[in-house]
Design a protein around this motif. Structure first.
Motif, PDB file in Angstrom:
ATOM      1  N   LYS A  67       0.766  -1.253   0.268  1.00 26.64           N
ATOM      2  CA  LYS A  67       0.304   0.057  -0.445  1.00 26.64           C
ATOM      3  C   LYS A  67       1.156   1.115   0.169  1.00 26.64           C
ATOM      4  O   LYS A  67       1.820   1.153   1.306  1.00 26.64           O
ATOM      5  CB  LYS A  67      -0.748   0.177   0.824  1.00 26.64           C
ATOM      6  CG  LYS A  67      -1.948  -1.397   1.232  1.00 26.64           C
ATOM      7  CD  LYS A  67      -2.845  -1.394   0.267  1.00 26.64           C
ATOM      8  CE  LYS A  67      -3.650  -2.022   0.343  1.00 26.64           C
ATOM      9  NZ  LYS A  67      -5.091  -2.243  -0.911  1.00 26.64           N
ATOM     10  N   ARG A  68       0.282   2.276  -1.047  1.00 24.51           N
ATOM     11  CA  ARG A  68       1.146   3.780  -0.653  1.00 24.51           C
ATOM     12  C   ARG A  68       0.575   4.423   0.945  1.00 24.51           C
ATOM     13  O   ARG A  68      -0.231   4.300   1.080  1.00 24.51           O
ATOM     14  CB  ARG A  68       0.555   4.498  -1.462  1.00 24.51           C
ATOM     15  CG  ARG A  68       2.244   4.337  -2.872  1.00 24.51           C
ATOM     16  CD  ARG A  68       1.130   5.101  -4.111  1.00 24.51           C
ATOM     17  NE  ARG A  68      -0.681   5.820  -4.536  1.00 24.51           N
ATOM     18  CZ  ARG A  68      -0.430   6.873  -4.539  1.00 24.51           C
ATOM     19  NH1 ARG A  68       0.008   7.841  -4.757  1.00 24.51           N
ATOM     20  NH2 ARG A  68      -2.158   6.869  -4.698  1.00 24.51           N
ATOM     21  N   VAL A  69       1.672   5.517   1.025  1.00 26.60           N
ATOM     22  CA  VAL A  69       1.474   5.469   2.572  1.00 26.60           C
ATOM     23  C   VAL A  69       2.693   6.681   2.751  1.00 26.60           C
ATOM     24  O   VAL A  69       3.317   6.422   2.101  1.00 26.60           O
ATOM     25  CB  VAL A  69       1.569   5.266   3.533  1.00 26.60           C
ATOM     26  CG1 VAL A  69       0.500   3.670   3.474  1.00 26.60           C
ATOM     27  CG2 VAL A  69       3.097   4.273   3.726  1.00 26.60           C
ATOM     28  N   LEU A  70       2.400   7.419   3.849  1.00 26.52           N
ATOM     29  CA  LEU A  70       2.646   8.973   4.296  1.00 26.52           C
ATOM     30  C   LEU A  70       3.499   8.258   5.952  1.00 26.52           C
ATOM     31  O   LEU A  70       3.148   8.069   6.056  1.00 26.52           O
ATOM     32  CB  LEU A  70       2.346  10.122   4.765  1.00 26.52           C
ATOM     33  CG  LEU A  70       0.984  10.475   3.485  1.00 26.52           C
ATOM     34  CD1 LEU A  70       0.708  11.365   3.813  1.00 26.52           C
ATOM     35  CD2 LEU A  70       2.358  10.340   1.977  1.00 26.52           C
ATOM     36  N   PRO A  71       4.528   7.774   5.609  1.00 26.62           N
ATOM     37  CA  PRO A  71       5.731   7.340   7.095  1.00 26.62           C
ATOM     38  C   PRO A  71       5.954   8.621   7.912  1.00 26.62           C
ATOM     39  O   PRO A  71       6.783   9.041   7.676  1.00 26.62           O
ATOM     40  CB  PRO A  71       6.600   6.904   6.203  1.00 26.62           C
ATOM     41  CG  PRO A  71       6.704   7.394   5.041  1.00 26.62           C
ATOM     42  CD  PRO A  71       5.350   7.556   4.096  1.00 26.62           C
ATOM     43  N   LEU A  72       5.245   9.457   8.545  1.00 26.89           N
ATOM     44  CA  LEU A  72       5.620  10.100   9.070  1.00 26.89           C
ATOM     45  C   LEU A  72       6.007   9.984  10.661  1.00 26.89           C
ATOM     46  O   LEU A  72       5.529   9.337  11.220  1.00 26.89           O
ATOM     47  CB  LEU A  72       4.446  11.320   8.774  1.00 26.89           C
ATOM     48  CG  LEU A  72       4.304  11.473   7.376  1.00 26.89           C
ATOM     49  CD1 LEU A  72       2.195  12.732   7.669  1.00 26.89           C
ATOM     50  CD2 LEU A  72       4.508  12.224   6.696  1.00 26.89           C
ATOM     51  N   ARG A  73       6.500  10.480  11.087  1.00 24.18           N
ATOM     52  CA  ARG A  73       6.763  10.455  12.469  1.00 24.18           C
ATOM     53  C   ARG A  73       7.987   9.706  12.979  1.00 24.18           C
ATOM     54  O   ARG A  73       7.937   9.331  14.399  1.00 24.18           O
ATOM     55  CB  ARG A  73       5.544  10.840  13.311  1.00 24.18           C
ATOM     56  CG  ARG A  73       4.370  12.122  13.210  1.00 24.18           C
ATOM     57  CD  ARG A  73       2.646  11.636  13.889  1.00 24.18           C
ATOM     58  NE  ARG A  73       3.335  11.813  15.615  1.00 24.18           N
ATOM     59  CZ  ARG A  73       2.422  12.481  16.530  1.00 24.18           C
ATOM     60  NH1 ARG A  73       1.539  12.767  15.452  1.00 24.18           N
ATOM     61  NH2 ARG A  73       3.002  12.384  17.148  1.00 24.18           N
ATOM     62  N   GLY A  74       8.261   9.256  11.730  1.00 23.29           N
ATOM     63  CA  GLY A  74       8.952   8.083  12.419  1.00 23.29           C
ATOM     64  C   GLY A  74      10.756   8.529  11.957  1.00 23.29           C
ATOM     65  O   GLY A  74      11.291  10.084  12.176  1.00 23.29           O
TER      66      GLY A  74
END
Length: 337
Positions: free
Chosen positions: A86-93
């Motif tokens: 799935k396409r995602v926004l990998p934020l706050r990592g």
């Protein structure tokens, strides 16, 4: 598995202190997701910490990059296998300027097929900041007049569009006429070019002498101080940046005026928001995009991650103001398994 990462070991000029290295990528732990990055924009906010402005709270070495889009490559235990691919926004990592990013699954933001990669990669820093300010910080709506300097920026364009959605009047302040027509088309009620017009006189003429109810400052210094003189008594002044590097002397300002001064950092909002509210804000933003009520500036040029030094120089070129430079990721080049 090893893959490319941009690393900053010391603070300084981004073109001098950024390096690309191969680092080992460990599998995601319980509750984590490993995301293979596709695209990441270069924002001014990405480069400010590299220069050392936040050295008191940033540990080195660090991977820069606050936003970007990728594809779920691997999931840890207790995370649904349905996320794979799935396409995602990998934020706050971890920082996003690398081939792979690990992030807690609860903060992962899924991207619908209707939104392209270039738009998805930019849905965090500017749109979320603007939306939170409109809804929660300044509570803008019908009857409010918002004044903003450096309005030719990406976030200025977003405020112009949100003014149409929420019903407030937006007065954009620029240093030249380059962005005037675009800002008006996006929704700005007025554009004041300070190279040929007095800011205060223009604002008072537009508002029939009342002044504005709120002002957003991205610059600081003299230009930030000038916004104060355009506010109604007890109006709201919100500082979101310091492009000039010169803080406002608030003791002097307070002697001659009464304004409500606020400071907004997205990281502070992040710390107190729940996962549900976090997802809900992105749901709103993506709905605005799908309804074509919010348009995000498309990238103008792409650089491979290996060429990050050239990319940051291009991103900060005076000739490219308001235009986006993107980093392309891919573990085919320079990585090893």
């Amino acid at each position: 598995m090893k893959a490319k990462s941009v690393i900053c070991h010391e603070f300084g000029k981004p073109e001098d202190v950024l390096y690309v290295v191969n680092r080992r990528v460990n599998p995601p732990a319980e509750g984590e997701v490993l995301v293979r990055m596709l695209l990441s924009p270069i924002n001014p906010s990405d480069l400010i910490p590299v220069r050392g402005s936040y050295s008191h709270r940033i540990s080195l070495p660090m991977v820069p990059g606050y936003e970007g889009v990728g594809v779920v490559e691997e999931v840890g235990t207790s995370v649904s296998q349905n996320l794979l691919g799935k396409r995602v926004l990998p934020l706050r990592g971890d920082g996003t300027w690398q081939d792979f990013v690990k992030v807690p699954s609860e903060w992962l933001v899924p991207i619908p097929p209707s939104i392209n990669d270039q738009t998805a990669a930019q849905l965090y820093i500017n749109p979320l900041t603007a939306l939170v300010i409109c809804q929660e910080v300044l509570c803008l709506g019908s009857g409010d007049v918002l004044l903003m300097n450096a309005a030719g920026s990406a976030i200025g364009r977003i405020f112009a569009q949100l003014s149409m959605i929420f019903g407030f009047q937006f007065i954009a302040v620029t240093r030249n006429s380059n962005d005037t027509q675009e800002l008006l088309q996006l929704g700005a009620a007025h554009v004041i070019d300070t190279s040929c017009s007095s800011l205060k006189e223009s604002v008072m003429e537009i508002t029939s002498g009342r002044g504005v109810s709120a002002a957003i400052d991205s610059i600081g210094g003299i230009e930030g101080t000038q916004l104060v003189d355009c506010l109604q008594p007890h109006g709201n002044y919100l500082a979101i940046g310091l492009l000039s590097g010169i803080p406002i002397q608030w003791q002097e300002v307070s002697k001659r005026t009464a304004v409500n001064v606020k400071l907004f950092h997205l990281r502070h909002w992040n710390k107190q928001v729940s996962p549900y509210d976090w997802q809900e804000k992105f749901h709103q933003i993506m709905n605005f995009v799908k309804e074509q009520r919010l348009k995000i500036t498309m990238p103008e040029i792409y650089f491979d991650l290996l060429n990050v030094r050239e990319a940051v120089v291009e991103a900060e070129s005076p000739n490219r103001k308001g235009k986006k430079v993107f980093l392309k990721m891919g573990h085919e080049d320079g990585s090893e398994k």
